[in-house]
Enzyme design. Structure first.
Site, mmCIF file in Angstrom:
data_model
loop_
_atom_site.group_PDB
_atom_site.id
_atom_site.type_symbol
_atom_site.label_atom_id
_atom_site.label_comp_id
_atom_site.label_asym_id
_atom_site.label_seq_id
_atom_site.Cartn_x
_atom_site.Cartn_y
_atom_site.Cartn_z
ATOM 1 N N LYS A 1 61.296 -14.959 16.431
ATOM 2 C CA LYS A 1 60.415 -13.828 16.761
ATOM 3 C C LYS A 1 59.176 -14.324 17.505
ATOM 4 O O LYS A 1 58.814 -13.780 18.543
ATOM 5 C CB LYS A 1 59.990 -13.127 15.480
ATOM 6 C CG LYS A 1 58.851 -12.128 15.639
ATOM 7 C CD LYS A 1 58.489 -11.422 14.356
ATOM 8 C CE LYS A 1 57.587 -12.204 13.459
ATOM 9 N NZ LYS A 1 56.165 -12.167 13.800
ATOM 10 N N ASN A 2 58.562 -15.374 16.985
ATOM 11 C CA ASN A 2 57.266 -15.803 17.527
ATOM 12 C C ASN A 2 57.383 -16.608 18.806
ATOM 13 O O ASN A 2 56.370 -16.941 19.420
ATOM 14 C CB ASN A 2 56.474 -16.567 16.466
ATOM 15 C CG ASN A 2 56.017 -15.632 15.352
ATOM 16 O OD1 ASN A 2 56.124 -14.403 15.484
ATOM 17 N ND2 ASN A 2 55.551 -16.199 14.264
ATOM 18 N N ASP B 1 53.473 -19.662 7.321
ATOM 19 C CA ASP B 1 54.516 -18.629 7.233
ATOM 20 C C ASP B 1 55.610 -18.991 6.243
ATOM 21 O O ASP B 1 56.496 -18.186 5.993
ATOM 22 C CB ASP B 1 55.143 -18.379 8.614
ATOM 23 C CG ASP B 1 54.160 -17.729 9.554
ATOM 24 O OD1 ASP B 1 54.438 -17.669 10.760
ATOM 25 O OD2 ASP B 1 53.087 -17.298 9.090
ATOM 26 N N ARG C 1 41.731 -11.792 10.979
ATOM 27 C CA ARG C 1 42.458 -12.204 12.194
ATOM 28 C C ARG C 1 41.762 -11.736 13.473
ATOM 29 O O ARG C 1 42.294 -10.992 14.275
ATOM 30 C CB ARG C 1 43.897 -11.710 12.121
ATOM 31 C CG ARG C 1 44.616 -12.272 10.909
ATOM 32 C CD ARG C 1 46.045 -11.870 10.828
ATOM 33 N NE ARG C 1 46.843 -12.562 11.831
ATOM 34 C CZ ARG C 1 48.153 -12.316 11.981
ATOM 35 N NH1 ARG C 1 48.739 -11.412 11.245
ATOM 36 N NH2 ARG C 1 48.837 -12.968 12.911
ATOM 37 N N CYS D 1 44.547 -7.184 9.204
ATOM 38 C CA CYS D 1 45.894 -6.930 8.660
ATOM 39 C C CYS D 1 45.884 -7.432 7.224
ATOM 40 O O CYS D 1 44.901 -7.983 6.746
ATOM 41 C CB CYS D 1 46.964 -7.584 9.513
ATOM 42 S SG CYS D 1 47.330 -9.266 9.090
ATOM 43 N N ARG E 1 60.418 -6.500 10.288
ATOM 44 C CA ARG E 1 59.631 -6.947 11.443
ATOM 45 C C ARG E 1 60.074 -8.337 11.883
ATOM 46 O O ARG E 1 60.025 -8.677 13.057
ATOM 47 C CB ARG E 1 58.142 -7.002 11.068
ATOM 48 C CG ARG E 1 57.524 -5.666 10.775
ATOM 49 C CD ARG E 1 56.042 -5.771 10.668
ATOM 50 N NE ARG E 1 55.488 -6.437 11.847
ATOM 51 C CZ ARG E 1 54.197 -6.686 12.012
ATOM 52 N NH1 ARG E 1 53.330 -6.352 11.064
ATOM 53 N NH2 ARG E 1 53.748 -7.280 13.106
ATOM 54 N N ILE F 1 44.980 -21.471 6.414
ATOM 55 C CA ILE F 1 45.001 -20.738 7.686
ATOM 56 C C ILE F 1 44.444 -19.333 7.554
ATOM 57 O O ILE F 1 43.590 -18.913 8.331
ATOM 58 C CB ILE F 1 46.447 -20.679 8.258
ATOM 59 C CG1 ILE F 1 47.060 -22.079 8.355
ATOM 60 C CG2 ILE F 1 46.456 -19.945 9.599
ATOM 61 C CD1 ILE F 1 46.384 -22.993 9.367
ATOM 62 N N ARG G 1 49.893 -6.857 15.966
ATOM 63 C CA ARG G 1 48.727 -7.500 16.574
ATOM 64 C C ARG G 1 49.135 -8.437 17.700
ATOM 65 O O ARG G 1 48.332 -8.719 18.593
ATOM 66 C CB ARG G 1 47.911 -8.226 15.536
ATOM 67 C CG ARG G 1 48.714 -8.964 14.504
ATOM 68 C CD ARG G 1 47.837 -9.659 13.518
ATOM 69 N NE ARG G 1 46.787 -10.368 14.194
ATOM 70 C CZ ARG G 1 45.548 -9.917 14.336
ATOM 71 N NH1 ARG G 1 45.241 -8.722 13.858
ATOM 72 N NH2 ARG G 1 44.644 -10.601 14.969
HETATM 73 C C1 EPZ Z 1 50.572 -16.642 14.868
HETATM 74 O O1 EPZ Z 1 49.603 -15.651 14.588
HETATM 75 C C2 EPZ Z 1 51.886 -16.124 14.300
HETATM 76 N N1 EPZ Z 1 52.243 -14.873 14.991
HETATM 77 C C3 EPZ Z 1 51.743 -15.887 12.794
HETATM 78 O O2 EPZ Z 1 53.002 -15.479 12.296
HETATM 79 C C4 EPZ Z 1 51.351 -17.200 12.128
HETATM 80 O O3 EPZ Z 1 51.141 -16.976 10.753
HETATM 81 C C5 EPZ Z 1 50.059 -17.735 12.769
HETATM 82 O O4 EPZ Z 1 50.247 -17.867 14.200
HETATM 83 C C6 EPZ Z 1 49.657 -19.087 12.210
HETATM 84 O O5 EPZ Z 1 50.691 -20.004 12.431
HETATM 85 C C7 EPZ Z 1 52.788 -14.946 16.223
HETATM 86 O O6 EPZ Z 1 52.989 -16.008 16.779
HETATM 87 C C8 EPZ Z 1 53.151 -13.640 16.856
HETATM 88 P P1 EPZ Z 1 46.302 -17.771 14.833
HETATM 89 P P2 EPZ Z 1 48.150 -15.721 15.309
HETATM 90 O O7 EPZ Z 1 45.561 -17.209 15.985
HETATM 91 O O8 EPZ Z 1 48.278 -16.358 16.642
HETATM 92 C C9 EPZ Z 1 41.834 -17.557 13.273
HETATM 93 C C10 EPZ Z 1 54.485 -14.093 11.150
HETATM 94 O O9 EPZ Z 1 54.671 -13.997 9.956
HETATM 95 N N2 EPZ Z 1 41.491 -17.037 14.613
HETATM 96 O O10 EPZ Z 1 46.998 -19.084 15.000
HETATM 97 O O11 EPZ Z 1 47.546 -14.371 15.239
HETATM 98 C C11 EPZ Z 1 42.718 -16.603 12.481
HETATM 99 O O12 EPZ Z 1 41.925 -15.638 11.811
HETATM 100 C C12 EPZ Z 1 53.096 -14.160 11.725
HETATM 101 O O13 EPZ Z 1 55.408 -14.186 12.006
HETATM 102 C C13 EPZ Z 1 40.149 -16.754 14.914
HETATM 103 O O14 EPZ Z 1 39.255 -16.915 14.072
HETATM 104 O O15 EPZ Z 1 47.382 -16.706 14.343
HETATM 105 C C14 EPZ Z 1 43.429 -17.532 11.527
HETATM 106 O O16 EPZ Z 1 42.590 -17.792 10.423
HETATM 107 C C15 EPZ Z 1 52.077 -13.874 10.653
HETATM 108 N N3 EPZ Z 1 39.839 -16.294 16.158
HETATM 109 C C16 EPZ Z 1 43.592 -18.825 12.338
HETATM 110 O O17 EPZ Z 1 42.670 -18.717 13.426
HETATM 111 C C17 EPZ Z 1 40.797 -16.106 17.129
HETATM 112 O O18 EPZ Z 1 40.441 -15.694 18.258
HETATM 113 C C18 EPZ Z 1 44.980 -19.017 12.935
HETATM 114 O O19 EPZ Z 1 45.336 -17.801 13.570
HETATM 115 C C19 EPZ Z 1 42.143 -16.399 16.807
HETATM 116 C C20 EPZ Z 1 42.468 -16.873 15.553
#
Ligand code: EPZ
Length: 417
Positions: free
Chosen positions: A22-23, A304, A121, A116, A396, A326, A92
Site C-alpha cells: 500500500k505505502n 506499523d 501527524r 488521526c 484500508r 514514532i 492523509r
Molecule cells: C508513513 O506515514 C506511512 N504511511 C505510515 O503507515 C507509517 O506509520 C509512517 O510513515 C511511519 O513509518 C504512508 O506511507 C502512506 P511520517 P507518514 O511523516 O509519512 C512526524 C500505515 O499503517 N512528522 O514518517 O505520515 C509525524 O508526526 C501508515 O500504513 C512531523 O512532525 O509518517 C510522526 O511522528 C500509518 N512533521 C513522524 O514524523 C511532518 O511534516 C513520522 O511520520 C511530517 C511528519
C-alpha cells in the site's frame, strides 16, 4: 456495520501470497501527476486507500483504468489542482499530491489532513521544504494554498525523518530548476521504490535508501511502467499469525530484505524463520520468549508492526517492553487487548507486557489500520470467539485478510451486520 468474527485456537498452516505494498503504491500512483501519457502499474493491491487515491486523481482530471491488479493512469488532461477535505480527511496520504501538482501546474490547494487516531501527524516539514524550493504557501480555511511559478532546487534538512515528507519533496524536485538535496531523508523500501519509478520516468535521483537523497531537476518526464513491491507489513503480520497459533506458514511473494529487523525480533522470540527461494517459511514449535522492541525509522523495527508484535508478546513467557518512538498515541489497541485478558501497562511511549496470561475472546473495536490487524491476531490465539467491529480500518491496508487467513485454516468470517 461490518464485523469480523474469529474463533480462536486453530493452528495455521499452508501458503499465503503477499499483495503489493500500500505505502509504495500510494506515492507511485500519485507520481503519474508529473507527466502526460499512460502510466502502467502492476501488482497494485485492491485496498480502500488505493480506491481513495484513484478517486482523488480522477477528481483532478486523471483517466484511471483498473483491470485486476493492473492500474493505468493518464493525467494529460488535468482539470483541477484541488484535493478536497472530504477525500483528504479519509486518507492523509492524499497530501502526497501537493508536491507533484506544484511541479506540474505551479498550483495546489490541498486540505490540511488534520489529526488521526495515532497522532497529530503534522505536515509542517512538507510545507517548509516546498517553501525552501520557492513555493508561496498560505494556510486558510483548513486548506494549504500553494503557488510556485517554478520550483528551484534547495538544500533541505528534515528535523524528523518523514516518509511521505521525503516522497512529496522528492517528486516536487524532479521538475525543479537545479539540484535538491534531502538530508535526514526516510530510507524505507517504499521511498526507494518511488525513486526507482521516477528514475524510470527520466528523473535524476541518487541516494534513495540512504539519509541523503540528491535530485537533479529535468525539463520533463515520461510515463512509467512498474510493478509494485510486496507489502513488508502484511508479510510481518502473517509471520506473527504463525507465531500466535503455533503454526507453519509459507509466505510467498514477499521480500525478506525489506523486513530484516522484524525477522530478527521474531527469531529472537524463538520462532523459526527460514528464507526460501520464493519467500519465507515461519514455524512456531516452542514457547514464545519475551523480547523487547523499540520502533524507529527504517531500517529499524517499523512502527506499523508494533501492535502486531505486542500480541505475540502477550503469549510469551515473561516480561517484555515496547517503546513507540514514532507516534505519540499508537497504543489504542492496548485497551482492547486488555479486554481480552492481556496484562499490559502503558506509561507514556512505553508499554510493559506481562506475557503468559491466556487471551479470551471478546467483542472489540478496531481504531486504526494496524491496531485492527492486532485484534485479529489476538482473536486467532484467544480461547473462544472474538468479534471485531469497525473493520473498515483493516480494509484500508489488508487485501482480503479474512480470506487469506481462512485458507490457512483460521475460523474467520466477515458479517455484513
Ligand atoms: C508513513 O506515514 C506511512 N504511511 C505510515 O503507515 C507509517 O506509520 C509512517 O510513515 C511511519 O513509518 C504512508 O506511507 C502512506 P511520517 P507518514 O511523516 O509519512 C512526524 C500505515 O499503517 N512528522 O514518517 O505520515 C509525524 O508526526 C501508515 O500504513 C512531523 O512532525 O509518517 C510522526 O511522528 C500509518 N512533521 C513522524 O514524523 C511532518 O511534516 C513520522 O511520520 C511530517 C511528519
Amino acid at each position: 456495520m461490518e464485523t469480523i468474527i474469529v474463533e480462536g485456537g486453530h493452528r495455521l498452516q499452508g501458503t499465503v501470497t503477499i499483495s503489493g505494498a500500500k505505502n509504495a503504491a500510494l506515492p507511485i500512483l500519485v507520481s503519474s501527476l508529473l507527466t502526460e501519457g499512460w502510466n502502467v502499474y502492476d501488482n497494485v493491491p485492491d485496498l480502500r486507500d488505493i480506491r481513495t487515491i484513484k478517486k482523488l486523481l480522477t477528481e483532478l482530471g486523471a483517466r484511471v483504468e483498473t483491470e485486476e491488479d493492473v492500474v493505468k493512469i493518464n493525467t494529460s488532461a488535468l482539470e483541477s489542482h484541488e484535493a478536497s477535505y472530504d477525500l483528504v480527511k479519509t486518507m492523509r496520504a492524499s497530501v502526497l499530491v501537493l508536491g507533484p501538482l506544484l511541479a506540474r501546474l505551479g498550483r495546489a490547494r490541498v486540505s490540511l489532513p488534520g489529526g488521526c487516531a495515532i497522532g497529530a501527524r503534522p505536515i509542517n516539514l512538507h510545507i517548509k521544504g516546498l517553501e525552501q524550493m520557492g513555493a508561496d504557501i498560505s494556510l486558510e480555511h483548513g486548506y494549504i494554498d500553494a503557488r510556485a511559478r517554478s520550483l528551484k532546487g534547495a538544500d533541505i534538512y528534515f528535523d524528523i525523518v518523514t516518509v511521505t515528507g521525503t516522497e512529496n519533496l522528492m517528486m516536487a524536485a524532479t521538475l525543479a530548476d537545479g539540484v535538491t538535496i534531502l538530508r535526514n531523508a526516510a530510507r524505507e523500501p517504499e521511498v526507494v521504490a518511488l525513486a526507482d519509478t521516477l528514475n524510470q520516468m527520466g528523473a535524476q535521483i541518487t541516494g534513495a535508501g540512504t539519509p541523503v537523497v540528491t535530485i537533479t531537476g529535468v525539463d520533463g518526464l515520461k510515463p512509467a511502467s512498474v510493478t509494485i513491491i510486496p507489502d513488508r507489513i502484511e508479510t510481518g503480520t502473517f509471520m506473527i499469525a504463525a507465531g500466535v497459533t503455533g503454526g507453519d506458514i509459507k509466505i510467498v511473494g514477499c521480500e525478506p530484505a525489506h523486513l530484516a529487523a522484524v525477522i530478527h525480533k521474531v527469531r529472537q522470540s524463538g520462532i523459526t524463520v527460514e528464507e526460501e527461494p520464493h519467500g519465507l517459511r515461519v514455524v512456531c514449535e516452542t514457547t514464545i520468549s519475551s523480547v523487547d522492541v523499540k520502533t524507529i525509522p527504517y531500517p529499524g523495527f517499523p512502527t506499523d508492526m508494533q501492535a502486531q508484535f505486542m500480541v505475540l508478546m502477550c503469549l510469551a513467557s515473561g516480561l517484555s517492553v515496547i517503546s513507540e518512538t514514532i507516534f505519540e498515541n499508537r497504543y489504542i489497541h492496548v485497551s482492547e487487548l486488555q479486554r481480552m485478558g492481556a496484562d499490559i501497562k502503558v506509561s507514556g511511549s512505553t508499554a510493559v507486557i506481562q506475557g503468559g496470561k491466556p487471551l479470551t475472546g471478546a467483542p472489540v473495536m478496531a481504531t486504526d489500520l494496524r491496531a485492527s490487524a492486532s485484534l485479529i491476531l489476538a482473536g486467532l490465539a484467544a480461547e473462544g470467539t472474538t468479534e471485531i467491529s469497525r473493520v473498515y480500518h483493516i480494509d484500508r491496508g489488508y487485501e482480503a485478510i479474512e480470506k487469506k487467513l481462512a485458507q490457512l485454516g483460521a475460523r474467520i468470517r466477515r458479517t455484513r451486520g
